[in-house]
Every structure is written in C-alpha cells, then in structure tokens.
Design an enzyme around this catalytic site. Sequence first.
Site, PDB file in Angstrom:
ATOM      1  CG  ASP A   1      -1.982   0.837   1.036  1.00 11.85           C
ATOM      2  OD1 ASP A   1      -2.190   1.538   0.193  1.00 11.85           O
ATOM      3  OD2 ASP A   1      -2.848   0.838   1.978  1.00 11.85           O
TER       4      ASP A   1
ATOM      5  CD  GLU B   1      -5.878  -1.548  -0.747  1.00 10.42           C
ATOM      6  OE1 GLU B   1      -5.469  -1.925   0.179  1.00 10.42           O
ATOM      7  OE2 GLU B   1      -7.090  -0.892  -1.046  1.00 10.42           O
TER       8      GLU B   1
END
Length: 386
Positions: free
Chosen positions: A12, A107
């Site tokens: 992420d 992500e």
Amino acid sequence: MMSTDRQIIHMDQDAFFVSVEVRKNPQLTGKPVIIGSLSDRGVVASCSYEARKFGVHSAMPARMARMLCPHGIWIRGNMDEYSKASHEITEILKENVPLIEKASIDEHYIDMTGMDRHFGTLLYAKELRAKVMKETALPISFGLSVNKTVSKMATNECKPNGELNIDKAVVQPFLNPLSIRKIPGLGEKTFIKLSDMGVKRIYELAQVHPEYMNSILGKNGIWLLQKAKGIDESPIIPYQEQKSIGTQSTFKSDSIDLVSINYLLTSMVMELAFELRQKKKQAACVTVTVRYSTREDVTKQAMIPYTALDGPLIRKVKELFRQAYQKRLLIRLVGVRLSNLVGGFEQIDLYSESEEQYSLCQAMDKIRRRFGPDAIKLASGINLNL
C-alpha cells in the site's frame, strides 16, 4: 477448500496522492499537505501524515479541515498524474511476482504461496518494496500474512514507511487487542451496533456466538466473525484478468445520423458509469467500436485518469468515436467498453470533476436506485431515433 497456509503480501502506498505531489515538489516534505478543494462544498481527497496529526482525514469537509489545520497546504490535485504513478507501480510489481491483484489505485495484493522453496517470502517482499521505492521515488509499506484480511491489517498497523510480517501462529494475538474499526469493510453503522453491545475489540468480537451474529447482522455478521478470527479464504484476483464492463447497440437500419448516435453514446456511457459506481469501481481505459454497413469493425482505445463520473467518460467516448468514424459510411453498430477497473471510486472522483458534477451524479444515482436505472438521464442521452 483453499488452504489458510498462504503467503499473501499487501502493498500500500503511503498517502499516495500526497507522495506524488512531494515527488514533484520536494519542498512539501514534512508539511501538512491536503489534497482537495477549498470551496464550501469541497472535501479532503487525501492528506499527509503531518495533517492527520491534527485530525484531518479523507472525505472530511474542507471547512472542517481548515478549522483543524489552518496552516495546511492545499493542493487541488491532478488525477492524471496519480493514475500514471499508479500504472508505474503496477508494472514493476507485475514484472516481479507470480500473481498480483490491483485492489485500488494505491494498493496491491500479491500471492507468493509455494514460492518459499525458492526464496524466503519476507526477504523477497523487502526487496520488492525497496525496488518500488528506488524506481518510483514513492514510499510504500507492506504487510505479509496468511490471507488478504490479515496482511492488509498488518500494513495498516505499520504505516507509514513500514513492513510487518504476521506468521500464522501469531495471527490471533495480533488481531485480539485491535479495535473492531480496524477490520476492513466494517462500516460505521455496524461499528455503532457492535459498540452498543459492548463489542469494541476484536477479541470480544471473536467470542460472540455465530448464531447471535447471524441474528443481528445476517451473513455480514458471520463474515465479520470470520475476519475477527483471522479467517479469509478470498482468492487473489489476477490483475491481468480484471473484468471490464461494456455495452453495444445494433441499429434497426444502418445510419449516418451523427446527432442520434451521439445521443446513444451518451446514454450508453451513463448506464456503464452508473454500474461502475454501484460496484464502487472506476475505469482507466475506454474502448469504442464502430461497425460499418460493410461489416468492417474499427476500434479506438485510450487510457484515462481513473474515474467513474459521467462527464469525463462521455467526453472521451465521443472523442474516440470521432477518431473511429473516418470513412463516412453507414454505421451498423456502436459499442463502448470500460476496463482496467479498480476499487474506491469515492476517493478518486472527489476532485476529478467539479463538486457540482460529483453531487449531480450522487443525486441521479439516488433516483436510479429508487425508481430504476432508466428513471433519469441527461438531456443529451435521450430522444433516440435509431
């Protein structure tokens, strides 16, 4: 049944939109940067960790953010730049891992199950993270664990600029003390309902009887209970196979009525954009197909900044149609397809168009959900004679 002894990496980006702005302007490093609109109806799309210390967060009204962080540095944002940076990162990851899912613009999930015999997954995750940061100059964090839920929660606990490995043996000890708010997908209404029951920590949630959870929250209750116990069998959905959505229309008789065809294209895009928003997705690729009366197909495709709003999609589709329609022959069929889909349209579209456009889409969607998808259209999407 899928084994729980998987090796799932969740990567992420750290305050992704802000990080892209900092890469462009290093003087913003360490500053309380807020991405969004300063208008009365504006909202925060993203903010730096320095701004978060003052209580600012995504989707917060701009007026409140200004009160909490009056010295914040506001930037309107550039979705085109963020989309390009997202593609940069995805390409690096795709070239270096066996199976990857792009969960949103910032992500990714990576399945390294079975690769331990070749190299240690934790070491490889560290090397991969370093590679992304070196080649993009953008910060990134990762969590490694036995499934998507735990790896994502691990990432959230070690951000920013962190990495965390949660082995199978310590999954429950890791989860137990965390607030139930930390469970991905647990909404505000559910949080309030569980809190009223005295369930505020994951270890408390994990002890609730399944039948009781089912009685108060239905299937969603069982789903949450499994997550509280560290159970998540959901697979990695390969990014290369991300589904697209599309529609096409064959005319009753071959046509060269460009006014009516443009009406039709507008209507088609509005239907697809509504479907995107219902699925909380946005698209980064638009394809238009024109079939002539000679049965020859001409297809034009373009990458766009991630969006799920009618306006930018309609403009791009009409532009591609003009490019495809060069022979001035009668047209038998037109088709529109949206692809490269990822999740999280709310955050992405907060400033890709004006607040008025965003509010218009929300209002129209509300009417459609209540009265049906054909209950309301833009004037440019009706009056079809084809």
